[in-house]
Enzyme design. Structure first.
Site, PDB file in Angstrom:
ATOM      1  N   ASP A 131      29.755  37.989  45.533  1.00 49.41           N
ATOM      2  CA  ASP A 131      30.421  36.896  46.226  1.00 49.41           C
ATOM      3  C   ASP A 131      29.668  35.583  46.074  1.00 49.41           C
ATOM      4  O   ASP A 131      30.263  34.550  45.764  1.00 49.41           O
ATOM      5  CB  ASP A 131      30.567  37.259  47.705  1.00 49.41           C
ATOM      6  CG  ASP A 131      31.186  36.149  48.529  1.00 49.41           C
ATOM      7  OD1 ASP A 131      32.404  36.189  48.738  1.00 49.41           O
ATOM      8  OD2 ASP A 131      30.446  35.248  48.970  1.00 49.41           O
ATOM      9  N   GLY A 188      39.732  41.487  48.956  1.00 48.20           N
ATOM     10  CA  GLY A 188      40.191  42.694  49.638  1.00 48.20           C
ATOM     11  C   GLY A 188      41.592  42.552  50.185  1.00 48.20           C
ATOM     12  O   GLY A 188      42.420  43.468  50.091  1.00 48.20           O
ATOM     13  N   VAL A 235      35.021  35.140  49.284  1.00 41.41           N
ATOM     14  CA  VAL A 235      35.640  35.617  48.045  1.00 41.41           C
ATOM     15  C   VAL A 235      35.892  37.115  48.139  1.00 41.41           C
ATOM     16  O   VAL A 235      36.988  37.606  47.829  1.00 41.41           O
ATOM     17  CB  VAL A 235      34.761  35.288  46.827  1.00 41.41           C
ATOM     18  CG1 VAL A 235      35.337  35.925  45.568  1.00 41.41           C
ATOM     19  CG2 VAL A 235      34.649  33.779  46.639  1.00 41.41           C
ATOM     20  N   ASP A 236      34.884  37.854  48.576  1.00 39.77           N
ATOM     21  CA  ASP A 236      35.057  39.297  48.747  1.00 39.77           C
ATOM     22  C   ASP A 236      36.181  39.598  49.736  1.00 39.77           C
ATOM     23  O   ASP A 236      37.006  40.491  49.519  1.00 39.77           O
ATOM     24  CB  ASP A 236      33.762  39.924  49.264  1.00 39.77           C
ATOM     25  CG  ASP A 236      32.795  40.279  48.157  1.00 39.77           C
ATOM     26  OD1 ASP A 236      33.231  40.409  47.005  1.00 39.77           O
ATOM     27  OD2 ASP A 236      31.592  40.425  48.447  1.00 39.77           O
ATOM     28  N   MET A 237      36.207  38.878  50.843  1.00 39.17           N
ATOM     29  CA  MET A 237      37.185  39.185  51.880  1.00 39.17           C
ATOM     30  C   MET A 237      38.607  38.866  51.422  1.00 39.17           C
ATOM     31  O   MET A 237      39.530  39.658  51.640  1.00 39.17           O
ATOM     32  CB  MET A 237      36.837  38.422  53.162  1.00 39.17           C
ATOM     33  CG  MET A 237      35.540  38.909  53.791  1.00 39.17           C
ATOM     34  SD  MET A 237      35.106  38.077  55.326  1.00 39.17           S
ATOM     35  CE  MET A 237      36.347  38.730  56.439  1.00 39.17           C
TER      36      MET A 237
END
Length: 383
Positions: free
Chosen positions: A141, A174, A169-171
Site C-alpha cells: 500500500d 478489497g 489503497v489496500d482497503m
C-alpha cells in the site's frame, strides 16, 4: 429476519494481510461461509501486526477477519494441497493474493481449478498488472500510494508528500474486489460458467485519485495541496473556534450567505462581490479564508455548532479517534461488538457498516489460528 443475501455461498480464501481478507470479510458479513486458509505455524501475517489481543490474534488481524472460519493447511504438503482442492471443488469463490505464479505452483491456479469446478469465481489481487512488465513486483500500500500520486495530493501546502492515515489503497482494492465478485456471482447464475477477476493495487490507487487526477490531466501539472480544505468548494474544511477545532462545510451560495448573516453577523462578507459565488470564492480564497479564520476565533465552538446546525450548514466537532469511538453516537449505532476471547478478556471490534432489513448483519469474531481445521476437513470426508 430472512437469511442474509449470500447465505449458501462458499468462499475459499487463500489471501493474507489486507486487500484480500477485507474482500472476503465483506462476503462473510453478507452471509457467505468464508474458509480462511492459513499456514499452520505463522498464519496470516497480520496475526503479528498491531496490538496483541489473544494467543494468535491482534487488533490489525481483527479488523479484516470477522465472520470467517480458519483452516490451517501447509500448501507445501501434497496432502494438504489435495485438501485445498477438495474444498474448492464445491466452492463458489476463491480469493488469492500470492505473487505471480504462486497458486499455479501449488496446482491451484485458475485453469486448474476450472477443470474441477467450472462455476468457480476466481479473484486474484496483485500489486501490478499480472500481464505487465511489473507482474513480479510485490504490492504494498505505501509504495503504491507514492507511485500512484496519492501522497502528492495529501497533506498541507508546502509540506512533503504524506501517506493517508490508513492503508486506503489496500482497503479500496478489497472493496472493489468484493464488488467484482458479487457481479460475477450474479453472472454465473445466468451462464453457469465461472469468471476470473483480476485487481491490481496500482490500478486502484490511480482510481482513487478521482477528480484530483482529472484536474492534473487537464492542467498537465500537479494540483496544489489544500490540507483539510477543499480544492474547489469554499469555505469547506477545519477551522479553529475560540476553544477548539470544528468542521464547516459550506456547499452552496445560500449556505454561505447564511454563514455570514445568521451565524457570524458579517453582512459585509455576505455582500462582498468577491464572494458572491463559489467560483468567485475559490478565485479569492486568499482574501476570504484569513478573514473567516479571524472571525471564527471570536466564537465558542458550541455556540458556532448550534448556530450552524440551525442554519442548515453541515458542521461537526473534530474528535480524537478514541473519543469518536466512545461517543454515544457510535454506541447508538451498534457499530461496536464485544466478545470474550479464550482468556476471558473482553475484546471489542467493529460490525459491518450496513443494515439489511433494518438490522445489523451477524457478527462472529475472527477465528483463532486453525480453529476450524478439524471441523472443515471432517466435512470433506463425511459430506
Amino acid at each position: 429476519m430472512p437469511g442474509l443475501p449470500l447465505q449458501g455461498i462458499k468462499v475459499v480464501d487463500f489471501s493474507r494481510v489486507l486487500a484480500g481478507p477485507l474482500s472476503t470479510q465483506v462476503l462473510g458479513d453478507l452471509g457467505a461461509d468464508v474458509i480462511k486458509i492459513e499456514h499452520p505455524e505463522r498464519g496470516d501475517d497480520t496475526r503479528d501486526w498491531g496490538i496483541r489481543i489473544g494467543e494468535t490474534e491482534t487488533t490489525y488481524y481483527y479488523a479484516f477477519n470477522r465472520n470467517k472460519r480458519s483452516v490451517a493447511l501447509d500448501l507445501g504438503d501434497p496432502e494438504m494441497i489435495e485438501a485445498a482442492r477438495a474444498l474448492v471443488a464445491d466452492a463458489d469463490v476463491v480469493v488469492e493474493n500470492f505473487k505471480q505464479g504462486g497458486m499455479e505452483r501449488f496446482g491451484l491456479g485458475f485453469e486448474e481449478l476450472m477443470k474441477i469446478n467450472p462455476r468457480i469465481i476466481y479473484c486474484s489481487i496483485a500489486g501490478y498488472d499480472r500481464a505487465g512488465e511489473e507482474a513480479q513486483r510485490p504490492g504494498y500500500d505505501l509504495v503504491v500510494q507514492g507511485e500512484s500520486g496519492l501522497m502528492s495530493i495529501n497533506g498541507e501546502a508546502g509540506r512533503p508528500p504524506l501517506k493517508f492515515g490508513v492503508a486506503v489503497v489496500d482497503m479500496f482494492a478489497g472493496m472493489y474486489a468484493a464488488q467484482a465478485i458479487l457481479a460475477a456471482l450474479v453472472d454465473v447464475q445466468r451462464t453457469g460458467r465461472g469468471r476470473r477477476v483480476d485487481l491490481a493495487l496500482y490500478d486502484c490507487g490511480v482510481t482513487l485519485s478521482a477528480y484530483y487526477g482529472l484536474d492534473a490531466l487537464v492542467m498537465k501539472s500537479d494540483p496544489p495541496r489544500y490540507g483539510n480544505a477543499h480544492p474547489s468548494v469554499i469555505p469547506y474544511g477545519v477551522f479553529d473556534a475560540a476553544d477548539g477545532p470544528l468542521v464547516i462545510a459550506v456547499g452552496n451560495n445560500r449556505q454561505f450567505q447564511s454563514l455570514c448573516r445568521d451565524v457570524l453577523g458579517r453582512t459585509d462578507m455576505a455582500d462582498d462581490p468577491r464572494f458572491a459565488t463559489n467560483i468567485l470564492r475559490s478565485e479569492n480564497r486568499s482574501a476570504l479564508i484569513p478573514e473567516l479564520e479571524r472571525e471564527l476565533l471570536n466564537h465558542k465552538r458550541a455556540d458556532l455548532l448550534n448556530k450552524l446546525a440551525a442554519a442548515g450548514i453541515p458542521c461537526g466537532e473534530v474528535l480524537g479517534l478514541y473519543e469518536a469511538l466512545s461517543h454515544p453516537r457510535t454506541e447508538a449505532s451498534n457499530m461496536l461488538v464485544t466478545h470474550k476471547n479464550a482468556k476471558g478478556e473482553d475484546i471489542v471490534f467493529t460490525a459491518p457498516p450496513w443494515r439489511i432489513d433494518g438490522e445489523r448483519c451477524r457478527v462472529r469474531p475472527p477465528p483463532t489460528l486453525g480453529e476450524h481445521t478439524a471441523e472443515v476437513l471432517a466435512s470433506l470426508k463425511n459430506p
